[in-house]
Design an enzyme around this catalytic site. Sequence first.
Site, PDB file in Angstrom:
ATOM      1  CD  GLU A  32      -2.237  -2.206   8.715  1.00  0.00           C
ATOM      2  OE1 GLU A  32      -1.780  -2.999   7.883  1.00  0.00           O
ATOM      3  OE2 GLU A  32      -2.971  -1.246   8.417  1.00  0.00           O
ATOM      4  CG  ASP A  65      -5.348   7.753   5.003  1.00  0.00           C
ATOM      5  OD1 ASP A  65      -5.730   6.562   4.981  1.00  0.00           O
ATOM      6  OD2 ASP A  65      -4.240   8.112   5.438  1.00  0.00           O
ATOM      7  CE1 TYR A 121      -3.873  -2.618   2.440  1.00  0.00           C
ATOM      8  CE2 TYR A 121      -2.930  -2.141   4.588  1.00  0.00           C
ATOM      9  CZ  TYR A 121      -3.974  -2.042   3.687  1.00  0.00           C
ATOM     10  OH  TYR A 121      -5.103  -1.365   4.044  1.00  0.00           O
TER      11      TYR A 121
END
Lengths: 399, 268
Positions: free
Chosen positions: B49, B60, B174
Amino acid sequence: MSTEHAYPDLKGHFGPYGGRYVGETLMPAILELEEAYHTYAKEPAFISELGTLLSRYVGRPTPLYHAKRLSDHLKGAAIYLKREDLAHTGAHKINNTLGQALLARYMGKKKLIAETGAGQHGVATATTAALFGMACKIFMGVEDIKRQAPNVKRMELLGATVVPVDSGTGTLKDAMNEAMRYWVGAVEDTFYIIGSVAGPHPYPVMVRDFQKIIGIEARDQILEITGKLPTTLIACVGGGSNAMGLFYPFIDDDVEMIGVEAAGLGIDTDKHAATLGMGSIGVLHGSKSYVLQDKFGQIMEAHSISAGLDYPGVGPEHALLKDIKRATYVSITDKEALEGFRILCTLEGIIPALESSHAIACAVSTAKERSSEDVIIVNLSGRGDKDLGTVFSIFDSKK
Amino acid sequence: MDRLKKTFDRLAEKGEKALVGFVSAGDPDMETSLEIIRNMCEAGLDILELGVPFSDPTADGPVIQRSSARALEKGITLETVLEMTRRIREYSDIPIILFSYYNPVFAFGARQFYTFALEKGADGVLIVDLPPEESDEMTGVWEGNELSLIRLIAPTTPVERMKTISDSASGFLYMVSKTGVTGSDGLDTSAIESYVKTLRSVTHLPICVGFGISTPEDVRAISKMADGIVIGSAFERLIENHLEDDDLPELLGKQTRLFKNATRKGYV
Ligand SMILES: Cc1ncc(COP(=O)(O)O)c(C=O)c1O
């Protein structure tokens, strides 16, 4: 003149703008919020409780005041000030925080978080949390903590925890990033009160709806005082909530609307916050709108003397109003805003917030070009006590 | 040509799980980053990735925020990341997923992005902040469907929504291990097991689990339930702690080998 303004659509789009650009963890939460908003905000019990709070706690309706000495001095249009500075906590922000916190209570959430720039939204959220007995965390950039120190103390006094954010430039954008990150981890029991008409759907429409009380009152008041609609509305634009609040109830009327962005050191420098004036279309903080960015889609730093306007994004509905030319967006520099600040102090005995001083400065130049028949309503979005430190240090350094 | 499918098939045959590695492209600089990736590939990484750095990474945690900032300081753009993809393709057949926030892709142009990504050798794309509700504006202008569209499933995603998301995804899903940003700690394997089980009931796609997986023990535990394990912050933390070390790429290779071994059945 105009066809009816019916935005957003069901998916939260204002024409090509708005929408919901968030990670999957938050999607179910904003869908739940949208559902709750549509259900509860229409309930008579909700409407009545919010209405009572707005009148007895906030002190609404706020006055619409004819600034006669200022108008006479300018020898042009008559200027009326919508006195949001007289609302409890000193700015329009509380109209929105009460609405959202009440919704949080209906949804069974007991913890509130918010981002803040000038600290006015933080103070309003902390105030509301105290009133409702809810836990409260406020995210604030380290730079803003410095320049809006009195508001930091105020939030702490009200029982909120102020979380300093030192990423990026330590201003409003970074505070919002951090609030979103925190929310991702606490989404099950925490309500995020966004302070402007920005963020993912339903925030832009919800915040507009909670702020439109400003325009509803102003419309009634001006009709009562002058017997006709105003010629022009002027409001400063950070994220755009006080402006949308004033504009929206006039949107289908033949009334000119001017939004005032912060030109900082000048729009020909790279130190400004004129997002609509100088930005381009992009996605920031969950919605599509104009943003200040480089050609690779990286968000740029904004600059303004006023922390509440120091933001590289803007609410999606303003982007639409700009494109369809329903509103005009201009900008005012730090220096011009300070002149607006001073003139209102000395001619009217009102100390305005630096954010609102941008709208005042624009009204000063606009009024001079208009006839005495014209009526301008300026949204005086907040009072200036929080800015005295900033202002004194500039005025003193010039002595 | 379907590198992702081939990878999952090959691993299934061997009774292994996929080790998916995330790195911010161009951290700490483009050449070192390419060396790091080469070492990781040689150490057995199964899927790469490649993170497109963004100024405001709201999904994040601090580690990936800093890695993204380091790459931006080196002037890394989506264009550079596509160029890196081409260079990795010169020596490796590893499936490459471009991992980005939407704004850099929007600024580049979604149609162009599709064409370039394929041409340079990418296999899929994961846009963190582009939910199915808004995706049409991107995939609607793609001239084909050769690029896999990897999608996130969160612990907060209700089962009907899992199905909707799965129906519009390809390559793999995911599964985010917990509600939180990347790098948050505290792995709850029994909770993950139940998310994966629910997700299995509505999808035929392989399921990779990520967020907060940082040790070979974690990898071993997740290997029992998922088809792949995504490691991001743990790799980035290692990069950050050894920015000045000449053997940085080799260190990443070594760590990859440890994680990879933990995806193999019977390995203790
Ligand atoms: C007094 C005042 N006016 C205006 C603003 C700008 O926000 P908005 O554009 O959402 O009204 C702020 C924000 O902090 C503020 O405190």
